[in-house]
Design an enzyme around this catalytic site. Structure first.
Site, PDB file in Angstrom:
ATOM      1  N   HIS A   1       0.864  -1.191   0.000  1.00 37.60           N
ATOM      2  CA  HIS A   1       0.000   0.000   0.000  1.00 37.60           C
ATOM      3  C   HIS A   1       0.895   1.235   0.000  1.00 37.60           C
ATOM      4  O   HIS A   1       1.265   1.761   1.048  1.00 37.60           O
ATOM      5  CB  HIS A   1      -0.916  -0.047   1.231  1.00 37.60           C
TER       6      HIS A   1
ATOM      7  N   HIS B   1       1.168   4.805  -2.453  1.00 38.25           N
ATOM      8  CA  HIS B   1       0.760   5.634  -3.601  1.00 38.25           C
ATOM      9  C   HIS B   1       2.031   6.300  -4.115  1.00 38.25           C
ATOM     10  O   HIS B   1       2.656   7.068  -3.367  1.00 38.25           O
ATOM     11  CB  HIS B   1      -0.255   6.691  -3.176  1.00 38.25           C
TER      12      HIS B   1
ATOM     13  N   HIS C   1      -9.629   0.922  -1.140  1.00 38.39           N
ATOM     14  CA  HIS C   1      -9.588   1.569   0.164  1.00 38.39           C
ATOM     15  C   HIS C   1     -10.998   1.480   0.771  1.00 38.39           C
ATOM     16  O   HIS C   1     -11.980   1.805   0.089  1.00 38.39           O
ATOM     17  CB  HIS C   1      -9.217   3.040   0.040  1.00 38.39           C
TER      18      HIS C   1
ATOM     19  N   GLU D   1     -11.222   3.358   6.159  1.00 35.75           N
ATOM     20  CA  GLU D   1     -10.155   4.253   6.640  1.00 35.75           C
ATOM     21  C   GLU D   1     -10.869   5.369   7.413  1.00 35.75           C
ATOM     22  O   GLU D   1     -10.797   5.434   8.623  1.00 35.75           O
ATOM     23  CB  GLU D   1      -9.366   4.815   5.447  1.00 35.75           C
TER      24      GLU D   1
ATOM     25  N   ASP E   1       1.697   4.043   2.763  1.00 33.08           N
ATOM     26  CA  ASP E   1       0.639   4.885   2.175  1.00 33.08           C
ATOM     27  C   ASP E   1       1.248   6.034   1.352  1.00 33.08           C
ATOM     28  O   ASP E   1       1.385   5.901   0.133  1.00 33.08           O
ATOM     29  CB  ASP E   1      -0.300   5.409   3.268  1.00 33.08           C
ATOM     30  N   ASP E   2       1.591   7.142   2.010  1.00 32.12           N
ATOM     31  CA  ASP E   2       2.150   8.320   1.330  1.00 32.12           C
ATOM     32  C   ASP E   2       3.353   8.802   2.130  1.00 32.12           C
ATOM     33  O   ASP E   2       3.269   9.801   2.865  1.00 32.12           O
ATOM     34  CB  ASP E   2       1.086   9.423   1.242  1.00 32.12           C
TER      35      ASP E   2
HETATM   36  N1  ADE Z   1      -4.670   8.669  -1.970  1.00 34.84           N
HETATM   37  C1  ADE Z   1      -3.435   8.743  -1.457  1.00 34.84           C
HETATM   38  N2  ADE Z   1      -3.438   8.382  -0.177  1.00 34.84           N
HETATM   39  C2  ADE Z   1      -4.709   8.041   0.150  1.00 34.84           C
HETATM   40  C3  ADE Z   1      -5.354   7.575   1.320  1.00 34.84           C
HETATM   41  N3  ADE Z   1      -4.693   7.374   2.464  1.00 34.84           N
HETATM   42  N4  ADE Z   1      -6.674   7.355   1.276  1.00 34.84           N
HETATM   43  C4  ADE Z   1      -7.357   7.562   0.153  1.00 34.84           C
HETATM   44  N5  ADE Z   1      -6.799   7.998  -0.973  1.00 34.84           N
HETATM   45  C5  ADE Z   1      -5.477   8.235  -0.986  1.00 34.84           C
HETATM   46 ZN    ZN Z   2      -3.852   4.740   0.559  1.00 31.12          ZN
END
Ligand code: ADE
Ligand code: ZN
Length: 340
Positions: free
Chosen positions: A19, A21, A195, A198, A276-277
């Site tokens: 996971h 992005h 997703h 969350e 994630d990011d």
């Molecule tokens: N796009 C990038 N990170 C995300 C996240 N945590 N939840 C939903 N969309 C995303």
């Molecule tokens: Zn994500």
């Protein structure tokens, strides 16, 4: 408390990241370098000023900045450089295999051709010693027809991605909005993830499974609000790709001590840890491991489970999957062997 020995194990253990992005790996320094290279003007005067803006209150407040950051990506080389930088960081964290999300609509909406996006990302994956495959995500705040059009654009590049996902603003955009496009993707033999749970309710996890037929749930941490759903996820061994630092930054939990990762594991769920990011949330995959193990009563057996889960849940076939799982088992045999 994270001991030096535990930190070394977490650092060195072989792992998969499921996971991530790729646009969320764009560090402020690279954003500024690409802005200069491409003559794009930014709303921030410096790297420091941009970093200071990374103070999020929820998912949407993050997404606004994340999409603005991605505006510097114009040329195939930009997508290559971003992906190569992520894969170098992943390699340093002993990631053996990464399944990388990308958001084509973020770029095609700005006039960047689909092929520019996928060719740059894919070429960097080919050039890396880390095994890397791609999952194309649809933006759920946009209409399903736009997702269907994106799939049409993607089909000439079918050999360059292994699956599709669903991301962006979750609340008010339930999985069932994307039934038709996911059904088409299923018929094409693509892997399916989404997703869910969350920020959105546990019901979104259920509809992602029942109506989109996804194989993994991204995040999914809110499943514990529904005992029947939790029991089902455990029974069916549906993997959750959990992202602890993301959950703290986006205020899904107030602090890491409150994170439910340990409870998810105790409920028998197939939990994995991911970033994630990472450029926005304060760390790559190993920082996510360090932070959770520092705050929660997790030990070496949990580390072994999490490393094994990352490969069990990966979209890898027989030999490759078995090879990585054997590597994990050998690593933990050595790491836990008593010295006498
Ligand atoms: N796009 C990038 N990170 C995300 C996240 N945590 N939840 C939903 N969309 C995303
Ligand atoms: Zn994500």
């Amino acid at each position: 408390m994270l001991t030096e020995q535990m930190r070394n194990i977490l650092q060195q253990m072989p792992k998969a990241e499921l996971h991530i992005h790729i646009e969320g790996s764009l560090e402020p320094e690279l954003i500024f370098a690409l802005a200069q290279r491409n003559g794009v003007s930014l709303a921030y005067a410096s790297v420091d000023e941009l970093r200071k803006a990374y103070d999020f209150t929820d998912l949407q407040s993050f997404l606004d900045i994340y999409y603005a950051g991605a505006s510097v990506l114009l040329k195939e080389q930009d997508f290559y450089d971003m992906t190569a930088a992520y894969l170098a960081r992943a390699q340093a964290d002993n990631v053996r295999h990464a399944e990388i999300f990308f958001d084509p609509q973020t770029h095609t909406a700005r006039g960047v051709p689909f092929e520019t996006v996928i060719n740059g990302i894919w070429r960097a994956c080919q050039d890396s010693p880390v095994s890397a495959t791609l999952i194309m995500c649809f933006l759920r705040h946009l209409p399903e027809d736009e997702a269907l059009a994106t799939l049409d654009e993607a089909l000439p590049f079918r050999d360059k991605f292994i699956g599709v996902g669903l991301d962006s603003s979750e609340r008010g955009h339930p999985p069932e909005k994307f039934c038709r496009v996911f059904e088409r993707c299923r018929q094409l033999g693509l892997h399916l993830v989404a997703h869910a749970g969350e920020e959105g309710p546990p019901a979104y996890i259920e509809t992602a499974l029942d109506l989109l037929n996804v194989e993994r749930i991204d995040h999914g941490v809110r499943c514990l609000e529904d005992a029947d759903l939790t029991a089902r996820l455990a029974r069916e061994q549906v993997a959750l790709t959990v992202c602890p630092l993301s959950n703290i930054k986006l205020r899904v939990f107030d602090k890491m001590d409150d994170h439910n990762l340990m409870r998810l594991l105790d409920a028998g769920l197939v939990v994995t840890i991911n970033s994630d990011d990472p450029a926005y949330f304060g760390g790559y995959i190993n920082e996510n491991f360090f932070s959770t193990f520092d705050s929660l009563p997790l030990g070496v057996e949990h580390a072994r489970t999490l490393a094994r889960n990352s490969f069990s849940a990966a979209f890898l076939e027989g030999e490759a999957k078995r090879g990585y799982l054997n590597e994990v088992d050998r690593f933990f045999q050595q790491a836990t062997a008593t010295k006498d």
